[in-house]
Design a protein around this motif. Structure first.
Motif: not given
Length: 356
Positions: A130-147
């Motif tokens: 997730i961190l690498k994708a945030v650094e590379k793609e620079k998204p404005e929104v992250l949508c995820v399931s906690l589990v």
């Protein structure tokens, strides 16, 4: 926790290992629902005269339960209902980061819209991915399931908090349907900006109710479009153009909203200390037993933490055998999903292992 067999009668006749699919109806909740409908039967519309105050109390109880301001709590019929309103409130062309093969109720609605979408892989290094994708793609929104609903892989909440600190402009929206009700959750002090959940699973609140929680600063970034007469009904929505009112355009059912309230009250009565202790005990024993029998994917075995949802190796024959012996579970992915909640016991786990 054996005294809960009376509170949840299903557990006296079946080995219920399927909370990840559907939670149970408690005697406490049944009493409320029967009394509610009896009042409606004999009082008619008189019963609804106080429904705005009733819904306000539900909203406040939900806010208190998750440490979220009542004015930032939206009551919805399901996660999907609220999530679609949330997505419509985002600017078009928003850059959204998802997880590969996350729950369809998250990925499908995002993919159905005109967003710029990128993905992070779910494996043993989920947080790093997730961190690498945030650094590379620079998204404005992250949508995820906690589990994760298939594997039971659980996100590191401290990671989300750190991620939010490093990327304060990243809007983090999480689905807590497979988590809320297992352990206490402090929303205000989490790294999550928006938390939504259906309550029919781990909160055992029945179908037709859920909630969305928002941080104050989110209101400036979202422009929800849904509106209806109920958008101005009751405390916290009387101003007319309120934020949570846009998530509640239709009438809220006192039976379903009240069911959520009663479910929360039952959790408070049993106590999270007892609930968490039982879930952690069963989770550890299950993880060790499944790992010894080589029933788990390497991702689960090698991660530092995991939920009480497990996908064990098993074919149709094993699934049919479990079903024939009154063990309730689900077929998900390439295996058999079992999930352990506080009303389960070590005997339940032992019965499952014996049949395997």
């Amino acid at each position: 926790m054996k005294n809960l067999k009376k509170e949840f009668p299903v557990t006296a006749n079946y080995t219920h290992l399927n909370t990840a699919g559907t939670g149970l109806l408690s005697e406490t909740l049944l009493d409320f629902r029967q009394n509610h409908d009896l009042d409606y039967l004999v009082m008619g519309s008189l019963m609804k005269d106080n429904q705005d105050k009733f819904i306000t109390k539900v909203r406040e109880d939900v806010g208190r339960f998750f440490n979220c301001k009542a004015q930032n709590v939206a009551l919805v019929t399901s996660f999907s209902t609220g999530f679609n309103v949330f997505l419509e409130a985002l600017p078009t062309k928003s850059k959204v980061l998802l997880l590969e093969e996350d729950y369809p109720s998250i990925n499908w609605p995002v993919e159905a819209r005109d967003f710029d979408i990128s993905y992070a892989k779910i494996d043993v290094n989920l947080e790093e991915n997730i961190l690498k994708a945030v650094e590379k793609e620079k998204p404005e929104v992250l949508c995820v399931s906690l589990v994760q609903y298939i594997s039971g892989v659980q996100l590191d909440f401290e990671f989300l908090k750190t991620l939010k600190q490093e990327y304060p402009d990243l809007l983090i929206c999480a689905d807590g349907t497979q988590y809320c009700g297992v352990a206490p959750f402090d929303f205000e002090n989490s790294g999550i900006d928006v938390l939504g959940a259906s309550a029919y699973k781990w909160l055992n609140a029945g179908y037709g109710n859920g909630f969305f929680l928002f941080k104050d600063e989110v209101k400036d970034r979202l422009k929800p479009k849904a509106v209806g007469f109920a958008s101005i009904r009751g405390k916290y929505k009387e101003a007319g153009d309120t934020f949570i009112g846009k998530f509640e355009p239709g009438h809220l059912d006192t039976l379903n909203s009240g069911s959520l309230q009663v479910a929360i009250q039952l959790v408070n009565k049993i106590g999270y200390s007892a609930i968490t202790a039982q879930v952690e005990l069963l989770k550890e024993k299950a993880l060790n037993a499944f790992a010894e029998r080589n029933l788990l994917d390497e991702i689960v075995v090698n991660r530092k933490q995991h939920s009480s949802i497990f996908n064990i190796k098993g074919d149709q024959k094993l699934f049919d055998k479990l079903k024939e012996n009154d063990v309730i579970c689900s077929q998900r992915g390439n295996g058999i999903r079992v999930s352990l909640h506080y009303f389960n016991t070590e005997d339940d786990l032992g019965r499952l292992l014996k049949l395997i």
